[in-house]
Design an enzyme around this catalytic site. Structure first.
Site, mmCIF file in Angstrom:
data_model
loop_
_atom_site.group_PDB
_atom_site.id
_atom_site.type_symbol
_atom_site.label_atom_id
_atom_site.label_comp_id
_atom_site.label_asym_id
_atom_site.label_seq_id
_atom_site.Cartn_x
_atom_site.Cartn_y
_atom_site.Cartn_z
ATOM 1 N N ASP A 42 44.187 76.012 58.213
ATOM 2 C CA ASP A 42 42.734 76.113 58.050
ATOM 3 C C ASP A 42 42.171 75.058 57.085
ATOM 4 O O ASP A 42 41.365 75.383 56.192
ATOM 5 C CB ASP A 42 42.346 77.511 57.506
ATOM 6 C CG ASP A 42 43.104 78.653 58.171
ATOM 7 O OD1 ASP A 42 43.457 78.511 59.346
ATOM 8 O OD2 ASP A 42 43.335 79.678 57.502
ATOM 9 N N GLU A 212 37.198 82.338 66.107
ATOM 10 C CA GLU A 212 37.153 82.264 64.631
ATOM 11 C C GLU A 212 37.028 80.798 64.229
ATOM 12 O O GLU A 212 36.826 79.927 65.082
ATOM 13 C CB GLU A 212 38.440 82.874 64.055
ATOM 14 C CG GLU A 212 39.701 82.167 64.567
ATOM 15 C CD GLU A 212 40.977 82.940 64.303
ATOM 16 O OE1 GLU A 212 40.915 84.114 63.917
ATOM 17 O OE2 GLU A 212 42.058 82.351 64.512
#
Ligand code: FUB
Length: 337
Positions: A42, A212
């Site tokens: 991420d 997401e």
């Protein structure tokens, strides 16, 4: 040509040749992928204080995700690790699953938004928090003493936030897991929200395919909204995008721009975009799983070039083992961190 003119001309030719060969040498050095060792995911990339910075999630079992490291570089090639820029010992309510940092500088502070605790319902403690520091290398300390968003709104799990400044100076948070994405307008102190004209605070902007990993970018008057789709634990994780004329969309999915390549890596997703002020190049910074790795947490951070076509559409990214050439920042040399 007199003797002085000849000497000057020869010197010019020699200097040009030296510059050309130095440039060629710089071009041949590449970052390699992953760009730094360790299991990380991420990643959010920035330029702060004359350096490139990458802030990733520490990719480990949830109970071990109690910290965040950061990495800085002057040229995209050599990266320095800044250990534990955020640590849950500085956040009383966070104890696990500290995910997906998003950083923004405002009024002399660096604000780090993070998800924590992986809450499954409104009764659990956790959600999206804010920590801040005077320097990009931290240490970041909890800013609010509680989460900024601690409930599910419009079905969105409070994780995977991205914070950005709009052209009019407004700050927004775009976030959400569990296939729902919301946008909310932050107040001036980042302690809460400014309601929209209709009185609502969380507006759902979920495009088709969204799972997401929200990210937004403004370029040439277009709002590029990007997200991750597929499951992050598997090989098919990917990044897709839409283009809108405002941060609220509506966002029509254009298509995938990042995905696995069976000869390079699997599970490529949850990215950010970096724009080099030095070269004007665009980069995608993302995580992926090395070939042969099946452990869900064995994710590594990689960089490849992101290109737009003449119409402003994003070209599919070619993921590489080599990474990108050096892109030195001007004035990078201040040892401030
Ligand atoms: O790294 C933890 C979670 O995995 C992130 O929040 C998701 O986006 C996925 O990358």
């Amino acid at each position: 040509m007199n003797i002085t003119a000849r000497i000057t001309r020869s010197a010019t030719i020699v200097i040009a040749a030296l510059v050309a060969s130095a440039n060629a040498a710089a071009q041949t050095v590449r970052s390699g992928n992953p760009v730094f060792p360790g299991w990380y995911a991420d990643p959010e990339a920035h330029v702060f204080e004359g350096q490139y910075w990458i802030y990733p999630t520490y990719s480990a079992p949830y109970d071990q995700q109690t910290l965040m490291d950061a990495f800085s570089s002057r040229d995209l090639i050599t990266w320095e690790k800044h250990a534990r820029v955020l640590d849950t010992s500085n956040v009383s309510w966070a104890h696990r699953a500290v995910w997906a940092p998003s950083i923004i500088e405002k009024d002399g502070w660096y604000y780090l938004f993070f998800g924590a605790n992986d809450i499954q319902n409104d009764q659990q403690v956790g959600g999206i928090g804010v920590a801040r520091a005077r320097r990009p290398g931290g240490p970041f300390k909890d800013y609010l003493g509680k989460p900024l968003i601690d409930k599910f709104h419009n079905g969105a799990q409070p994780i995977d936030q991205f914070v950005f400044k709009d052209r009019d100076g407004s700050y927004y948070i775009v976030y959400g897991g569990w296939r729902h994405c919301n946008i909310a307008k932050l107040n001036d102190t980042f302690t809460g929200f400014i309601p929209f004209p209709d009185g609502s605070i969380f507006k759902e902007i979920t495009p088709a395919g969204y799972v997401e990993g929200a990210f937004m970018l403004i370029k040439d008057d277009k709002y590029y909204f990007m997200w991750s789709e597929g499951g992050w634990t598997g090989p098919n994780y990917a990044v897709a995008y839409a283009i809108g004329s405002s941060p609220f969309g509506p966002f029509e999915r254009v298509g995938k721009i990042l995905q696995q390549d069976s000869s390079v890596a699997t599970g490529a997703g949850h990215h950010s975009v970096l724009h080099s002020p030095a070269s004007d190049k665009w980069y995608i910074v993302y995580h992926r799983r090395p070939l042969g790795e099946t452990d869900r947490n064995h994710r590594v951070v990689s960089i490849d070039e992101l290109r737009f076509d003449a119409r402003g559409l994003i070209l599919p990214v070619k993921i590489t083992k080599e990474g990108v050439p050096a892109d030195p920042l001007p004035g990078a040399g201040r040892d401030r961190n």
